[in-house]
Design a protein around this motif. Structure first.
Motif, PDB file in Angstrom:
ATOM      1  N   ASP A   2       7.963 -13.953  -0.306  1.00  0.00           N
ATOM      2  CA  ASP A   2       8.265 -13.398   1.146  1.00  0.00           C
ATOM      3  C   ASP A   2       8.080 -14.213   2.268  1.00  0.00           C
ATOM      4  O   ASP A   2       7.251 -15.119   2.204  1.00  0.00           O
ATOM      5  CB  ASP A   2       7.675 -12.054   1.189  1.00  0.00           C
ATOM      6  CG  ASP A   2       8.239 -10.896   0.352  1.00  0.00           C
ATOM      7  OD1 ASP A   2       9.092 -11.035  -0.353  1.00  0.00           O
ATOM      8  OD2 ASP A   2       7.119 -10.043   0.035  1.00  0.00           O
ATOM      9  N   THR A  37       4.579 -14.428   2.868  1.00  0.00           N
ATOM     10  CA  THR A  37       3.403 -14.596   1.832  1.00  0.00           C
ATOM     11  C   THR A  37       3.309 -16.178   1.849  1.00  0.00           C
ATOM     12  O   THR A  37       4.235 -16.912   2.191  1.00  0.00           O
ATOM     13  CB  THR A  37       4.329 -14.224   0.707  1.00  0.00           C
ATOM     14  OG1 THR A  37       4.323 -12.803   0.379  1.00  0.00           O
ATOM     15  CG2 THR A  37       3.404 -14.685  -0.475  1.00  0.00           C
ATOM     16  N   TYR A  79      -2.100 -13.739  -7.709  1.00  0.00           N
ATOM     17  CA  TYR A  79      -1.950 -13.465  -6.300  1.00  0.00           C
ATOM     18  C   TYR A  79      -3.218 -12.879  -5.845  1.00  0.00           C
ATOM     19  O   TYR A  79      -4.045 -12.481  -6.404  1.00  0.00           O
ATOM     20  CB  TYR A  79      -0.910 -12.366  -5.958  1.00  0.00           C
ATOM     21  CG  TYR A  79       0.579 -12.776  -6.266  1.00  0.00           C
ATOM     22  CD1 TYR A  79       1.231 -13.485  -4.952  1.00  0.00           C
ATOM     23  CD2 TYR A  79       1.269 -12.549  -7.512  1.00  0.00           C
ATOM     24  CE1 TYR A  79       2.703 -13.828  -5.360  1.00  0.00           C
ATOM     25  CE2 TYR A  79       2.460 -13.255  -7.781  1.00  0.00           C
ATOM     26  CZ  TYR A  79       3.054 -13.786  -6.625  1.00  0.00           C
ATOM     27  OH  TYR A  79       4.602 -13.993  -6.761  1.00  0.00           O
ATOM     28  N   HIS A 115       9.268  -8.511  -4.005  1.00  0.00           N
ATOM     29  CA  HIS A 115       8.292  -7.845  -3.170  1.00  0.00           C
ATOM     30  C   HIS A 115       7.491  -7.114  -4.503  1.00  0.00           C
ATOM     31  O   HIS A 115       6.905  -6.058  -4.215  1.00  0.00           O
ATOM     32  CB  HIS A 115       8.883  -6.576  -2.454  1.00  0.00           C
ATOM     33  CG  HIS A 115       9.941  -7.267  -1.538  1.00  0.00           C
ATOM     34  ND1 HIS A 115       9.840  -8.355  -0.703  1.00  0.00           N
ATOM     35  CD2 HIS A 115      11.198  -6.889  -1.306  1.00  0.00           C
ATOM     36  CE1 HIS A 115      11.019  -8.662   0.014  1.00  0.00           C
ATOM     37  NE2 HIS A 115      11.778  -7.658  -0.321  1.00  0.00           N
ATOM     38  N   GLN A 116       7.115  -7.575  -5.657  1.00  0.00           N
ATOM     39  CA  GLN A 116       6.625  -6.792  -6.764  1.00  0.00           C
ATOM     40  C   GLN A 116       5.373  -6.590  -6.385  1.00  0.00           C
ATOM     41  O   GLN A 116       4.709  -5.308  -6.569  1.00  0.00           O
ATOM     42  CB  GLN A 116       6.626  -7.682  -7.985  1.00  0.00           C
ATOM     43  CG  GLN A 116       6.081  -6.990  -9.209  1.00  0.00           C
ATOM     44  CD  GLN A 116       6.189  -7.657 -10.572  1.00  0.00           C
ATOM     45  OE1 GLN A 116       7.287  -8.505 -10.598  1.00  0.00           O
ATOM     46  NE2 GLN A 116       5.613  -7.203 -11.410  1.00  0.00           N
ATOM     47  N   VAL A 117       4.523  -7.281  -5.847  1.00  0.00           N
ATOM     48  CA  VAL A 117       2.944  -7.266  -5.654  1.00  0.00           C
ATOM     49  C   VAL A 117       2.951  -6.036  -4.525  1.00  0.00           C
ATOM     50  O   VAL A 117       2.174  -5.170  -4.738  1.00  0.00           O
ATOM     51  CB  VAL A 117       2.288  -8.424  -5.238  1.00  0.00           C
ATOM     52  CG1 VAL A 117       0.888  -8.104  -4.953  1.00  0.00           C
ATOM     53  CG2 VAL A 117       2.458  -9.355  -6.612  1.00  0.00           C
ATOM     54  N   LYS A 118       3.642  -6.179  -3.617  1.00  0.00           N
ATOM     55  CA  LYS A 118       3.562  -5.181  -2.363  1.00  0.00           C
ATOM     56  C   LYS A 118       3.701  -4.014  -2.861  1.00  0.00           C
ATOM     57  O   LYS A 118       3.275  -2.820  -2.567  1.00  0.00           O
ATOM     58  CB  LYS A 118       4.448  -5.618  -1.073  1.00  0.00           C
ATOM     59  CG  LYS A 118       3.972  -6.787  -0.699  1.00  0.00           C
ATOM     60  CD  LYS A 118       4.960  -7.341   0.589  1.00  0.00           C
ATOM     61  CE  LYS A 118       4.324  -8.740   1.117  1.00  0.00           C
ATOM     62  NZ  LYS A 118       5.600  -9.241   1.987  1.00  0.00           N
TER      63      LYS A 118
HETATM   64  N1  URA Z   1       5.420  -9.986  -4.362  1.00  0.00           N
HETATM   65  C1  URA Z   1       5.569  -9.728  -3.325  1.00  0.00           C
HETATM   66  O1  URA Z   1       5.215  -8.570  -2.749  1.00  0.00           O
HETATM   67  N2  URA Z   1       5.786 -10.624  -2.270  1.00  0.00           N
HETATM   68  C2  URA Z   1       5.794 -12.007  -2.599  1.00  0.00           C
HETATM   69  O2  URA Z   1       6.231 -12.786  -1.707  1.00  0.00           O
HETATM   70  C3  URA Z   1       5.507 -12.468  -4.081  1.00  0.00           C
HETATM   71  C4  URA Z   1       5.262 -11.325  -4.774  1.00  0.00           C
END
Ligand code: URA
Length: 242
Positions: free
Chosen positions: A101, A104, A131, A187-190
């Motif tokens: 992102d 990020t 992350y 946006h997987q981690v978010k």
């Molecule tokens: N997951 C996220 O939400 N944002 C990123 O930039 C990478 C992984």
């Protein structure tokens, strides 16, 4: 193996759409035979000719960048914002492997080698993405377990392989959590943290497979070594062998 039209476009001869036209018009030969099928796949060993002339192969280039905040992960931005490709002084048509992102930071690989990019982007047990997230609250064991058992984002179940609480700031009511995943959904981690009730305030990618940020300050990059490139290709062989 890559699609013929992609290989022609990557040689710099023409656009992918024009390459498709050349193929359907019967102007492209692979190893001496005319090919008109658009889905045809070729490898770097195949001899591709367009209008009777062999295409020139662009040298493969590989980079790792420590992506700063406020930079878009694309090759060209319609709003003329700085892109990750702007950091690398090369004439080769490199592109980012996967996406980080705008806000990020951290490990981002760039290349003009489609096979290399596919190995790293295709979900693969050997390709972990690690992350470090700063979140707006203090995560509990129960929520960590939820992330590891699997949560649903955009109607798909995703799991973290590891989740570690690294630092707690009681006063600010924030904490730092290291999370390891295999996929690379948008946006997987978010979204994973959102699914257990937190907003990610800061996100940094510390690692992709065996690539980390060692010796790279924000905005710095380096070329990968031939050994590192070979190690990525070896990841694919391992996956195919079982
Ligand atoms: N997951 C996220 O939400 N944002 C990123 O930039 C990478 C992984």
């Amino acid at each position: 193996m890559e699609r013929l039209q992609k290989v022609i476009a990557e040689s710099g001869l023409t656009s992918r759409r024009k390459a498709e036209e050349l193929i359907t018009e019967g102007k492209v030969k692979v190893n001496g035979e005319i090919v008109t099928e658009l889905g045809t796949k070729v490898s770097s060993k195949d001899r591709v000719e367009v209008n009777g002339k062999p295409i020139e192969k662009e040298q493969k280039e590989y980079y790792i960048l420590n992506k700063p905040r406020g930079v878009v992960t694309t090759t060209q931005d319609e709003h003329h914002r700085k892109t990750v490709v702007d950091f690398i002084p090369t004439k080769a048509r490199i592109y980012p492997v996967g996406r980080l992102d705008y806000d990020t930071t951290g490990v981002l690989l760039l290349t003009n080698d489609g096979e290399f990019a596919n190995i790293l982007m295709h979900p693969n047990d050997k390709v972990e993405k690690v992350y470090m997230a700063k979140i707006n609250g203090i995560i509990k064991g129960e929520q960590i377990n939820k992330l590891k058992d699997g949560v649903e984002i955009d109607d798909q179940k995703v799991q973290a392989t590891r989740v570690k609480l690294k630092k707690v700031n009681e006063k600010a009511n924030t904490c730092m959590v290291q999370i390891t995943i295999h996929e690379g959904k948008n946006h997987q981690v978010k979204k994973m943290f959102e699914s257990v009730g937190f907003q990610v305030e800061k996100l940094k990618r510390e690692k992709v497979a065996f690539f980390d940020l060692k010796d790279l300050q924000s905005g710095e990059f380096r070329k990968l070594t031939p050994k590192e490139v070979a190690r990525v290709y070896a990841l694919e062989q391992k996956e195919n062998s079982h």
